[in-house]
Design a protein around this motif. Structure first.
Motif, PDB file in Angstrom:
ATOM      1  N   TYR A 141      -0.064  22.457  46.616  1.00  0.00           N
ATOM      2  CA  TYR A 141      -1.486  22.798  46.772  1.00  0.00           C
ATOM      3  C   TYR A 141      -2.159  23.198  45.468  1.00  0.00           C
ATOM      4  O   TYR A 141      -3.330  23.545  45.456  1.00  0.00           O
ATOM      5  CB  TYR A 141      -1.707  23.864  47.860  1.00  0.00           C
ATOM      6  N   LEU A 144      -4.661  20.399  44.791  1.00  0.00           N
ATOM      7  CA  LEU A 144      -5.859  20.514  45.631  1.00  0.00           C
ATOM      8  C   LEU A 144      -6.798  21.561  45.049  1.00  0.00           C
ATOM      9  O   LEU A 144      -8.012  21.362  44.997  1.00  0.00           O
ATOM     10  CB  LEU A 144      -5.462  20.891  47.072  1.00  0.00           C
ATOM     11  N   GLU A 219      -1.625  17.573  51.688  1.00  0.00           N
ATOM     12  CA  GLU A 219      -2.365  17.844  50.453  1.00  0.00           C
ATOM     13  C   GLU A 219      -3.026  16.566  49.937  1.00  0.00           C
ATOM     14  O   GLU A 219      -4.190  16.566  49.536  1.00  0.00           O
ATOM     15  CB  GLU A 219      -1.436  18.441  49.373  1.00  0.00           C
ATOM     16  N   ILE A 223      -7.064  15.957  49.401  1.00  0.00           N
ATOM     17  CA  ILE A 223      -7.648  15.505  48.131  1.00  0.00           C
ATOM     18  C   ILE A 223      -8.474  14.233  48.362  1.00  0.00           C
ATOM     19  O   ILE A 223      -9.597  14.084  47.870  1.00  0.00           O
ATOM     20  CB  ILE A 223      -6.540  15.278  47.077  1.00  0.00           C
TER      21      ILE A 223
END
Lengths: 541, 238
Positions: A141, A144, A219, A223
């Motif tokens: 993450y 992200l 994730e 995105i």
């Protein structure tokens, strides 16, 4: 959740890590051979030995060498125990204390492992897929966060374009181009779909990724959603993957709880929710338009394109649809840079590809190799060749849409263009190895039967054409066919390929065409002489 | 609305933006064979008979769902297309029972007419001869699955013209079939309005009005006796 929270979670996770870790594979393959019992006994043995403070028994995802399961790895000694039974637990613990160990082991330095390059599978078999903290500790993450905090959606699309990533579902369409099209499509509501309807016989790459590292896919989807302007995602996963479904559900729940999915992710205005849709067992639902019909609750049949999903997809809204492995590449690309990714692989095929090795090969399992790796390295060095010293005859890639690559072409590099040139396709990553005992007409018949059973029935060439092609193959195998039947089969292959509505029908003849191309003699050996002369083409004057 | 100009079979034609190749061709007197297309309901591009060649595209495209664009060059008839269309028909004839001589639709069947038109004078594939049932449970209409070519016209008219949503497709591949409601006998359907649009839409003899079949055309000989009796005995009752 803030960047600080993310860092704290990571620090806490790393601080709590014990000196010795016993990784126990709990993915579908190992757990079906009893790895759950192994894990329980290991835990018991650890507590009986009073080693709870020092040793962690961790359930992990796929450790790749599936044929030798259940697998247990001991860190940091880097020992890999194979075919472990619950009764081996005590011996494994004893070995940790320096005792002599006679349990069967695999060499982690063997070509099967050493020649792999892990991007998609980096956490696979390492972290506990059921704990989001484990993923965060592996820098999960972070990408992200960086995307949301520092990049405009256009920059994200540009990064993916620059990386050269192409769709891992089989066709190899440039991912960045697809993202750009969806981003530019007008519409207030857009959707993201992750295609996890992996259905090729012998393919289990996507299942392993979902079972071993579900957050990586989430994730990547988040995105992508930010890049194209979507706020709702669906993961379409087949019902035959119950473990993948439960791990995804668990991962979505955890991500929502800590604010990595849902509203205002990382305290930005970006919202993204993911829901799971479970497929009911139709292979054709892996085709994107059929998949979308199924998500909408309709009969899963394809429709003509255009309009493409990027313009009009789910409920007529612009929709981005990518495969599991494609999404799994996204976070690593953004974390490590597009240039890094573009530096791996060949000129036109960047990055790595995950393959499921199966069939007549010593080491069956999961591998990830850089694009451009010669097929020979994969099947002979990594796969260990055919069992019992037999010779490899052909390698089938691309499932029912692909073809057979004969042994003399094993030096072909694995990339999209080279495989297409040989009449096969990269496909989603199923790789079935055949040895001398395999009859190629049988292989063609097997795949044709698969396509016949899985045809949705909407268009005539695929629905009725596969039936006739299957009958002709049966006839050839039963030694009742003549050269005229073979000509009829070839004519049908051409017709079904050119006139079918969707990819299933258009590629259904491929296994026949590719085996005919390289093993035509095997067909001809089965033919019978004509009983009657061919009728004259024109009437006598 | 803006017009587009394009070339179909060497003939320069113009058509409104967003029309399909099929529409543009039909409007200009160029016939393209169709089977699943039905005026009044949306197109599904399933039968693949209307496939055409478009210059610059390697793929064959269905005329019914492909939109025209400026400067498009379309070929609707070529040796290759005729061959594929004939083969499509052969596949259909081999798939189920399409023996014209004993069919209610004989003489006014679109499948039959297409076979004549495309010169499909024999079938080179083995007949599958599946044993499909006939659903005669409805009071006025019947469904013979042996005659069905799965064009889904009946499904589309049922949902999108009548709005009843009785007809549907179940199963897959060559085992697909048209069902009523949740696969119940048609006569037990609680949604069917008996409007008969499905029969109007059917291109073959799969859906028919009761009384139309050869087996039902019973001669009523008693009428003759009635007349003779009335004439000879002056008795007008039976």
């Amino acid at each position: 959740m803030t960047l600080n929270d993310l860092q704290q979670t990571k620090d806490a996770e790393l601080a709590a890590r014990k000196r010795i870790v016993l990784r126990c594979c709990l993915a579908a393959s190992c757990s079906s051979s009893g790895s759950k019992g192994v894990k329980e006994r290991l835990e018991k043995a650890v507590s009986e030995a009073g080693l709870q403070g020092e040793v962690e028994v961790r359930g992990v995802g796929c450790m790749k060498l599936c044929c030798e399961g259940p697998l247990v790895a001991a860190d940091p000694a880097n020992t890999l125990y194979v075919k472990v039974t619950p009764d081996n637990a005590a011996a494994i613990i004893a070995a940790l204390r320096g005792g002599k160990c006679t349990l069967p082991q695999a060499d982690p330095g063997s070509p099967f492992f050493a020649l792999q390059e892990a991007i998609v599978l980096a956490n696979c078999g390492v972290i506990d897929p059921e704990r989001i903290e484990a993923y965060i500790a592996a820098d999960g993450y972070l990408a992200l966060h960086e995307v949301l905090a520092e990049m405009a959606p256009k920059e994200v699309v540009d990064a993916i374009v620059k990386s050269g990533l192409r769709g891992r579902g089989g066709a190899g369409f440039p991912t960045g181009l697809k993202w750009g099209t969806v981003a530019k499509s007008p519409g207030a509501k857009k959707y993201i779909i992750c295609n996890a309807d992996e259905g090729d016989p012998g393919a289990f790459m996507d299942r392993s990724v979902l079972e071993s590292d579900p957050h990586l896919v989430l994730e990547g989807m988040a995105i992508a959603a930010y890049a194209v302007g979507a706020d709702q995602g669906f993961i379409y996963v087949r019902a035959e993957y119950p473990l993948a479904i439960s791990r995804l559900q668990n991962a979505i729940r955890q991500a929502k709880r800590v604010g990595l999915l849902g509203s205002g992710i990382f305290e930005s205005p970006f919202n993204f929710n993911v829901d799971i849709r479970i497929g009911a067992g139709a292979f054709v639902c892996g085709e994107e338009t059929a998949l979308m019909a199924s998500v909408e609750g309709k009969r899963g049949t394809p429709r003509p394109r255009p309009p493409f999903p990027a313009e009009r997809g789910l409920w007529d809204c612009p929709t981005l649809i990518n495969n599991v492995e494609t999404f799994a590449n996204v976070a690593p690309i953004l974390r490590r840079g597009a240039d890094w990714f573009a530096g791996i692989g060949t000129e036109k095929s960047k990055g790595t590809k995950v393959f499921a090795l199966a069939g007549k090969i010593r080491n069956t399992g999961l591998i990830e190799v850089p694009m451009g790796t010669p097929l020979r390295r994969i099947v002979e060095q990594m796969g260990g060749g055919a069992p019992a010293g037999g010779a490899i005859k052909a390698v089938q890639t691309g499932g029912p849409s692909g073809g057979c690559i004969p042994a003399p072409h094993l030096d072909t590099p694995v990339d999209y263009e080279s495989l297409t040139k040989l009449g096969s396709i990269m496909g989603s990553g199923g790789m079935i190895v055949m040895d001398e005992t395999t009859r190629m007409v049988d292989v063609a018949r097997f795949f044709m039967e698969f396509c016949m059973d899985e045809s949705c029935g909407k268009c005539i060439p695929c629905r009725a054409g596969t039936v006739q092609m299957h009958q002709l193959l049966e006839k050839i195998l039963a030694r009742r066919a003549t050269a005229r039947d073979l000509a009829k089969l070839e004519e049908l292959c051409d017709m079904v390929r050119n006139t079918s509505l969707c990819g299933l029908g258009q590629t259904a003849p491929n296994p026949v065409l590719s085996t005919l191309r390289f093993f035509r003699n095997e067909y001809e050996e089965l033919l019978q002489p004509e009983l009657h002369a061919a009728p004259p083409l024109t009437a006598k004057a | 609305m803006a017009a587009k100009t394009l070339i179909i079979d060497g003939k320069q034609v113009s058509a409104e933006n967003h029309t399909t190749i099929l529409q543009a061709a039909t409007d200009n007197g160029i016939a393209i064979p169709t089977l699943c297309h039905l005026e009044g309901v949306y197109d599904v591009g399933a039968c693949r008979l209307c496939i055409v060649e478009v210059k610059g595209t390697a793929k064959l495209l269905p005329a019914c769902t492909t939109r025209i664009y400026e400067g498009m060059e379309v070929t609707t008839d070529s040796e290759r297309l005729r061959k594929y269309r004939r083969m499509t028909l052969e596949l259909l004839f081999a798939e189920r029972n399409h023996i014209c001589a004993v069919c209610v639709a004989n003489g006014h069947c679109e499948l039959q007419a297409l076979a004549y038109g495309l010169g499909m004078d024999h079938v080179r594939y083995d007949y599958c001869n599946p044993a499909w049932a006939v659903d005669a449970s409805h009071r006025f209409m019947g469904m013979d699955h042996n005659r069905c070519i799965l064009c889904t016209r009946c499904v589309r008219v049922c949902w999108h013209i009548e709005g009843a949503g009785t007809k549907n497709v179940a199963g897959r591949g060559t085992k697909s079939r048209i069902i009523s409601d949740l696969n119940e006998p048609w006569g037990d359907s609680t949604t069917c309005t008996s409007c008969g649009k499905c029969v109007l839409a059917c291109p073959t003899g799969a859906l028919f009005h009761k009384g139309d079949t050869a087996g039902e055309s019973v001669r009523d000989r008693s009428k003759l006796g009635f007349i003779v009796n009335a004439r000879e005995k002056q008795q007008w009752t039976v």
